[in-house]
Design a protein around this motif. Structure first.
Motif, PDB file in Angstrom:
ATOM      1  N   LYS A  36       0.806  -1.218   0.000  1.00 52.51           N
ATOM      2  CA  LYS A  36       0.000   0.000   0.000  1.00 52.51           C
ATOM      3  C   LYS A  36       0.839   1.267   0.000  1.00 52.51           C
ATOM      4  N   SER A  80       3.859   1.795  -1.036  1.00 54.11           N
ATOM      5  CA  SER A  80       4.736   2.013  -2.191  1.00 54.11           C
ATOM      6  C   SER A  80       4.002   1.890  -3.518  1.00 54.11           C
ATOM      7  N   THR A 131       1.927   3.934  -5.138  1.00 55.56           N
ATOM      8  CA  THR A 131       2.017   5.119  -6.000  1.00 55.56           C
ATOM      9  C   THR A 131       3.437   5.274  -6.549  1.00 55.56           C
ATOM     10  N   THR A 132       4.445   5.032  -5.731  1.00 53.18           N
ATOM     11  CA  THR A 132       5.835   5.102  -6.197  1.00 53.18           C
ATOM     12  C   THR A 132       6.076   4.081  -7.298  1.00 53.18           C
ATOM     13  N   LEU A 161       3.802   2.661  -9.302  1.00 51.77           N
ATOM     14  CA  LEU A 161       3.067   3.014 -10.517  1.00 51.77           C
ATOM     15  C   LEU A 161       3.701   4.199 -11.225  1.00 51.77           C
ATOM     16  N   ASP A 162       4.210   5.187 -10.460  1.00 49.46           N
ATOM     17  CA  ASP A 162       4.899   6.326 -11.073  1.00 49.46           C
ATOM     18  C   ASP A 162       6.145   5.872 -11.822  1.00 49.46           C
TER      19      ASP A 162
END
Length: 157
Positions: free
Chosen positions: A135, A137, A139-140, A142-143
């Protein structure tokens, strides 16, 4: 005088079963010898297992899926907290990596970052190292994935 075994009629057998009570769902219909054969089949050294090193939520998800294994003071999972010492992480990873019956090691993104130096020295075919996002990490992860996709797309032009 030879002792005679009394032949059980179906009625006697059903009476004996009703005296024993109904079997619960956890009781098995296997005899002791069949159960020993079943246990030996499960402990086959040719069976490859999955190991997990991740935060408690990810590890618990995999344990609920049924991959947990514990035998002879060894277990195939480790719940990694942010306070977990680096030394403990590395020693558990190397212990799991060297076992012959481990085919896949699942690491969450944060744990994989912490073990990057150790993982670079690991070049065996098995076990396969798989990194999954957690959870914190996601966004990191996916970025980074989106950034790599854009770079590949730019290079294609």
């Amino acid at each position: 005088m030879a002792s005679r075994k009394k032949a059980m009629t179906p009625k006697h057998e059903s009476d004996r079963m009703s005296e024993a009570g109904p079997k619960s769902g956890s009781e098995s219909d296997l005899s002791d010898s069949e159960m020993q054969i079943y246990i030996k089949a499960v402990e086959d050294p040719n069976v490859l297992r999955i190991a997990v090193m991740a935060d408690p939520e990810v590890t618990l998800g995999f344990l609920l899926a049924g991959i947990g294994y514990q035998r002879d003071r060894f277990r195939n999972y480790m719940m990694v907290e942010s306070e977990t010492p680096q030394e403990d992480l590395e020693s558990f990873f190397l212990a799991v990596y060297r076992r012959a019956n481990i085919g896949i090691i699942i690491l969450d993104y944060d744990t994989a970052k912490r073990l990057r130096n150790v993982m670079q020295r690991c070049n065996q075919l098995l076990p396969v190292l798989v990194t999954v996002p957690n959870k914190s990490s996601l966004t990191t992860y996916l970025d980074k994935k989106e950034r790599n996709r854009r770079l590949r797309q730019r290079d294609a032009y």
